[in-house]
Design a protein around this motif. Structure first.
Motif, PDB file in Angstrom:
ATOM      1  N   THR A  69       0.801  -1.268   0.016  1.00 14.28           N
ATOM      2  CA  THR A  69       0.062  -0.049  -0.073  1.00 14.28           C
ATOM      3  C   THR A  69       0.813   1.168  -0.178  1.00 14.28           C
ATOM      4  OG1 THR A  69      -1.820  -1.165   1.279  1.00 14.28           O
ATOM      5  CG2 THR A  69      -1.677   1.316   1.185  1.00 14.28           C
ATOM      6  N   VAL A  70       0.560   2.251  -0.880  1.00 14.07           N
ATOM      7  CA  VAL A  70       1.287   3.430  -1.026  1.00 14.07           C
ATOM      8  C   VAL A  70       0.332   4.633  -0.821  1.00 14.07           C
ATOM      9  CG1 VAL A  70       2.556   5.022  -2.721  1.00 14.07           C
ATOM     10  CG2 VAL A  70       2.785   2.436  -2.891  1.00 14.07           C
ATOM     11  N   THR A  71       0.831   5.470   0.173  1.00 13.95           N
ATOM     12  CA  THR A  71       0.172   6.736   0.471  1.00 13.95           C
ATOM     13  C   THR A  71       0.960   7.877  -0.278  1.00 13.95           C
ATOM     14  OG1 THR A  71      -0.160   5.894   2.622  1.00 13.95           O
ATOM     15  CG2 THR A  71      -0.361   8.402   2.382  1.00 13.95           C
ATOM     16  N   ARG A  72       0.136   8.670  -0.896  1.00 15.66           N
ATOM     17  CA  ARG A  72       0.286   9.911  -2.064  1.00 15.66           C
ATOM     18  C   ARG A  72      -0.049  10.871  -1.307  1.00 15.66           C
ATOM     19  NH1 ARG A  72      -1.789   5.524  -4.289  1.00 15.66           N
ATOM     20  NH2 ARG A  72      -0.513   4.338  -5.839  1.00 15.66           N
ATOM     21  N   ARG A  73       0.642  12.091  -1.482  1.00 26.72           N
ATOM     22  CA  ARG A  73       0.066  13.547  -1.182  1.00 26.72           C
ATOM     23  C   ARG A  73       0.983  14.612  -1.618  1.00 26.72           C
ATOM     24  NH1 ARG A  73       2.388  12.537   4.316  1.00 26.72           N
ATOM     25  NH2 ARG A  73       4.019  13.760   4.911  1.00 26.72           N
ATOM     26  N   LYS A  74       0.264  15.631  -2.146  1.00 29.40           N
ATOM     27  CA  LYS A  74       1.074  16.686  -2.529  1.00 29.40           C
ATOM     28  C   LYS A  74       1.704  17.302  -1.310  1.00 29.40           C
ATOM     29  CE  LYS A  74      -2.002  17.656  -6.514  1.00 29.40           C
ATOM     30  NZ  LYS A  74      -2.906  18.659  -6.802  1.00 29.40           N
ATOM     31  N   VAL A  75       2.961  18.153  -1.725  1.00 30.39           N
ATOM     32  CA  VAL A  75       3.559  18.750  -0.580  1.00 30.39           C
ATOM     33  C   VAL A  75       4.071  20.193  -1.362  1.00 30.39           C
ATOM     34  CG1 VAL A  75       4.542  16.920   0.703  1.00 30.39           C
ATOM     35  CG2 VAL A  75       5.758  17.459  -1.287  1.00 30.39           C
ATOM     36  N   GLU A  76       3.921  21.376  -0.762  1.00 26.41           N
ATOM     37  CA  GLU A  76       4.160  22.603  -1.144  1.00 26.41           C
ATOM     38  C   GLU A  76       5.572  23.101  -0.313  1.00 26.41           C
ATOM     39  OE1 GLU A  76       1.169  25.105  -1.325  1.00 26.41           O
ATOM     40  OE2 GLU A  76      -0.217  24.083  -2.762  1.00 26.41           O
ATOM     41  N   TYR A  77       6.458  23.705  -0.988  1.00 25.92           N
ATOM     42  CA  TYR A  77       7.746  24.365  -0.483  1.00 25.92           C
ATOM     43  C   TYR A  77       8.010  25.100  -1.370  1.00 25.92           C
ATOM     44  CZ  TYR A  77       9.733  21.080  -3.819  1.00 25.92           C
ATOM     45  OH  TYR A  77      10.067  20.563  -5.102  1.00 25.92           O
ATOM     46  N   PRO A  78       8.933  26.468  -1.077  1.00 27.24           N
ATOM     47  CA  PRO A  78       9.260  27.370  -1.793  1.00 27.24           C
ATOM     48  C   PRO A  78      10.861  27.193  -2.374  1.00 27.24           C
ATOM     49  CG  PRO A  78       9.694  27.824   0.769  1.00 27.24           C
ATOM     50  CD  PRO A  78       8.923  26.672   0.561  1.00 27.24           C
ATOM     51  N   ALA A  79      10.856  27.470  -3.528  1.00 24.40           N
ATOM     52  CA  ALA A  79      12.274  27.263  -4.189  1.00 24.40           C
ATOM     53  C   ALA A  79      12.254  28.343  -5.691  1.00 24.40           C
ATOM     54  CB  ALA A  79      12.392  25.773  -4.621  1.00 24.40           C
ATOM     55  N   ASP A  80      13.365  28.867  -5.631  1.00 24.16           N
ATOM     56  CA  ASP A  80      13.240  29.454  -7.172  1.00 24.16           C
ATOM     57  C   ASP A  80      12.487  30.445  -7.438  1.00 24.16           C
ATOM     58  OD1 ASP A  80      15.155  29.889  -9.504  1.00 24.16           O
ATOM     59  OD2 ASP A  80      13.679  28.986 -10.426  1.00 24.16           O
ATOM     60  N   GLY A  81      11.978  31.217  -5.951  1.00 26.03           N
ATOM     61  CA  GLY A  81      11.064  31.991  -6.166  1.00 26.03           C
ATOM     62  C   GLY A  81       9.694  31.749  -6.397  1.00 26.03           C
ATOM     63  N   LEU A  82       9.272  30.432  -6.271  1.00 27.22           N
ATOM     64  CA  LEU A  82       7.994  29.817  -6.836  1.00 27.22           C
ATOM     65  C   LEU A  82       7.700  29.004  -5.570  1.00 27.22           C
ATOM     66  CD1 LEU A  82       8.864  28.650 -10.313  1.00 27.22           C
ATOM     67  CD2 LEU A  82       7.639  30.465  -9.751  1.00 27.22           C
ATOM     68  N   THR A  83       6.275  28.564  -5.663  1.00 28.93           N
ATOM     69  CA  THR A  83       5.710  27.490  -4.975  1.00 28.93           C
ATOM     70  C   THR A  83       5.747  26.422  -5.506  1.00 28.93           C
ATOM     71  OG1 THR A  83       4.405  29.201  -3.543  1.00 28.93           O
ATOM     72  CG2 THR A  83       3.774  26.748  -3.330  1.00 28.93           C
ATOM     73  N   ILE A 113       5.245  22.394  -6.178  1.00 26.24           N
ATOM     74  CA  ILE A 113       4.214  21.516  -5.585  1.00 26.24           C
ATOM     75  C   ILE A 113       4.911  19.918  -6.071  1.00 26.24           C
ATOM     76  CG2 ILE A 113       1.735  20.555  -5.792  1.00 26.24           C
ATOM     77  CD1 ILE A 113       1.219  23.339  -6.949  1.00 26.24           C
ATOM     78  N   GLY A 114       5.434  19.205  -4.944  1.00 24.10           N
ATOM     79  CA  GLY A 114       6.073  17.875  -5.204  1.00 24.10           C
ATOM     80  C   GLY A 114       5.068  16.848  -4.838  1.00 24.10           C
ATOM     81  N   HIS A 115       5.246  15.483  -5.244  1.00 24.63           N
ATOM     82  CA  HIS A 115       4.529  14.359  -5.160  1.00 24.63           C
ATOM     83  C   HIS A 115       5.317  13.391  -4.289  1.00 24.63           C
ATOM     84  CE1 HIS A 115       1.699  11.017  -6.027  1.00 24.63           C
ATOM     85  NE2 HIS A 115       3.044  10.219  -6.214  1.00 24.63           N
ATOM     86  N   LEU A 116       4.768  13.464  -3.114  1.00 28.42           N
ATOM     87  CA  LEU A 116       5.391  12.610  -1.857  1.00 28.42           C
ATOM     88  C   LEU A 116       4.736  11.240  -1.951  1.00 28.42           C
ATOM     89  CD1 LEU A 116       7.570  12.379   0.408  1.00 28.42           C
ATOM     90  CD2 LEU A 116       5.706  12.938   1.973  1.00 28.42           C
ATOM     91  N   ALA A 117       5.396   9.952  -2.000  1.00 26.29           N
ATOM     92  CA  ALA A 117       4.726   8.562  -1.999  1.00 26.29           C
ATOM     93  C   ALA A 117       5.683   7.922  -0.946  1.00 26.29           C
ATOM     94  CB  ALA A 117       5.363   7.980  -3.183  1.00 26.29           C
ATOM     95  N   LEU A 118       4.666   7.244  -0.107  1.00 27.23           N
ATOM     96  CA  LEU A 118       5.002   6.670   1.184  1.00 27.23           C
ATOM     97  C   LEU A 118       4.872   5.208   1.177  1.00 27.23           C
ATOM     98  CD1 LEU A 118       3.968   9.279   3.935  1.00 27.23           C
ATOM     99  CD2 LEU A 118       6.263   9.201   2.844  1.00 27.23           C
ATOM    100  N   PRO A 119       5.698   4.366   1.567  1.00 32.61           N
ATOM    101  CA  PRO A 119       5.338   2.979   1.779  1.00 32.61           C
ATOM    102  C   PRO A 119       4.371   2.703   2.998  1.00 32.61           C
ATOM    103  CG  PRO A 119       7.651   3.464   2.502  1.00 32.61           C
ATOM    104  CD  PRO A 119       7.174   4.727   2.052  1.00 32.61           C
ATOM    105  N   ALA A 120       3.968   1.328   2.938  1.00 30.71           N
ATOM    106  CA  ALA A 120       3.210   1.072   4.276  1.00 30.71           C
ATOM    107  C   ALA A 120       4.200   1.018   5.323  1.00 30.71           C
ATOM    108  CB  ALA A 120       2.674  -0.459   3.753  1.00 30.71           C
ATOM    109  N   GLY A 121       3.485   1.217   6.616  1.00 32.22           N
ATOM    110  CA  GLY A 121       4.196   1.018   7.766  1.00 32.22           C
ATOM    111  C   GLY A 121       4.309   2.423   8.223  1.00 32.22           C
ATOM    112  N   THR A 122       5.034   2.690   9.552  1.00 30.00           N
ATOM    113  CA  THR A 122       5.345   3.816  10.261  1.00 30.00           C
ATOM    114  C   THR A 122       6.775   4.057  10.372  1.00 30.00           C
ATOM    115  OG1 THR A 122       5.102   2.764  12.352  1.00 30.00           O
ATOM    116  CG2 THR A 122       3.084   3.684  11.229  1.00 30.00           C
ATOM    117  N   ASP A 123       7.678   3.078  10.002  1.00 24.53           N
ATOM    118  CA  ASP A 123       9.184   3.113  10.381  1.00 24.53           C
ATOM    119  C   ASP A 123       9.718   3.947   9.358  1.00 24.53           C
ATOM    120  OD1 ASP A 123       8.364   1.300   8.472  1.00 24.53           O
ATOM    121  OD2 ASP A 123      10.309   0.026   8.661  1.00 24.53           O
ATOM    122  N   ARG A 124      11.124   4.379   9.807  1.00 30.62           N
ATOM    123  CA  ARG A 124      11.994   5.092   8.932  1.00 30.62           C
ATOM    124  C   ARG A 124      12.282   4.043   7.816  1.00 30.62           C
ATOM    125  NH1 ARG A 124      15.631   9.698  11.810  1.00 30.62           N
ATOM    126  NH2 ARG A 124      13.891  11.087  12.252  1.00 30.62           N
TER     127      ARG A 124
END
Length: 241
Positions: A3-17, A19-30
């Motif tokens: 199972t993969v959890t996906r979400r948009k993440v916003e952060y500033p760079a190059d004078g812009l906002t 919008i990246g794509h973060l994908a997380l594997p199942a679980g809670t560990d690092r």
């Protein structure tokens, strides 16, 4: 399938906002993490799918943005933004560091096990992070045999894998030779794979907008390049359950 959890993440760079794509594997560990950079047009569905595929393998993945949430489908628009960017290593590094900071801030990320992979402009940014001395476990770049300030290339502290098509007019033989010479002189652990008969962006499925001359999809080599990239990650940054 994991199972993969996906979400948009916003952060500033190059004078812009961005919008990246973060994908997380199942679980809670690092988990080991991958910074994934897109081709010149920007972050699209292909890169998001690759991030998801790596998350299924157990990695935390951030597919980062280049253009403030835009996808530049017009080649002239893309070149107008990317050519000055590619000519400015410090600017590329700032974009890369902003994305890397976002990835490392994710609680699931093991900050000591991060790799950078990228395509075209995104791959060039990954190389610049290495030249900036960032502690990465691996760098993989496709269609981005960019050369930099040779005295800084020795700061790369991880294996570098690069892939390019033999018929790529944007990354011709002279560029391959310059890249190879720079890596050798710096004593980097490097590999270069030349995919016979392939053009630029051979890894990217056909798109429904105009492209630059010399671009073409090669399905067989696309699969091979993906396998080479995932093999590098498995070698340098294995996932342990």
């Amino acid at each position: 399938m994991t199972t993969v959890t996906r979400r948009k993440v916003e952060y500033p760079a190059d004078g812009l906002t961005m919008i990246g794509h973060l994908a997380l594997p199942a679980g809670t560990d690092r988990r080991p993490a991958v910074l994934l950079g897109p081709e010149g047009p920007g972050l699209g569905d292909v890169e998001r799918a690759r991030a998801d595929a790596l998350a299924e393998r157990g990695y935390v993945v951030l597919a980062f943005d280049l253009h403030g949430g835009r996808y530049l489908s017009d080649p002239e628009d893309m070149l107008a933004r990317c050519m000055p960017l590619l000519a400015d290593p410090e600017r590329m590094r700032r974009i890369g560091h902003a994305a890397l900071d976002m990835l490392r801030a994710e609680p699931r990320t093991d900050p000591d096990r991060v790799a950078a992979i990228g395509y075209g402009t995104g791959g060039a940014i990954g190389l610049e992070l290495g030249r900036d001395g960032v502690d990465l476990r691996a760098i993989a770049t496709v269609n981005a045999l960019t050369t930099g300030r040779p005295e800084e290339t020795a700061r790369i502290r991880c294996p570098v894998w690069a892939g390019v098509g033999s018929e790529d007019p944007i990354m011709p033989a002279a560029q391959r030779e310059a890249f190879t010479a720079e890596m050798r002189a710096a004593g980097v652990d490097w590999r270069l794979v030349v995919y016979g008969g392939a053009l630029h962006a051979f890894h990217h499925p056909p798109v429904d907008h105009p492209v630059r001359p010399g671009i073409g999809y090669h399905p067989q080599h696309a699969r091979r390049a993906w396998r080479d990239v995932t093999d590098l990650l498995a070698e340098c940054m294995p996932v342990t359950e």
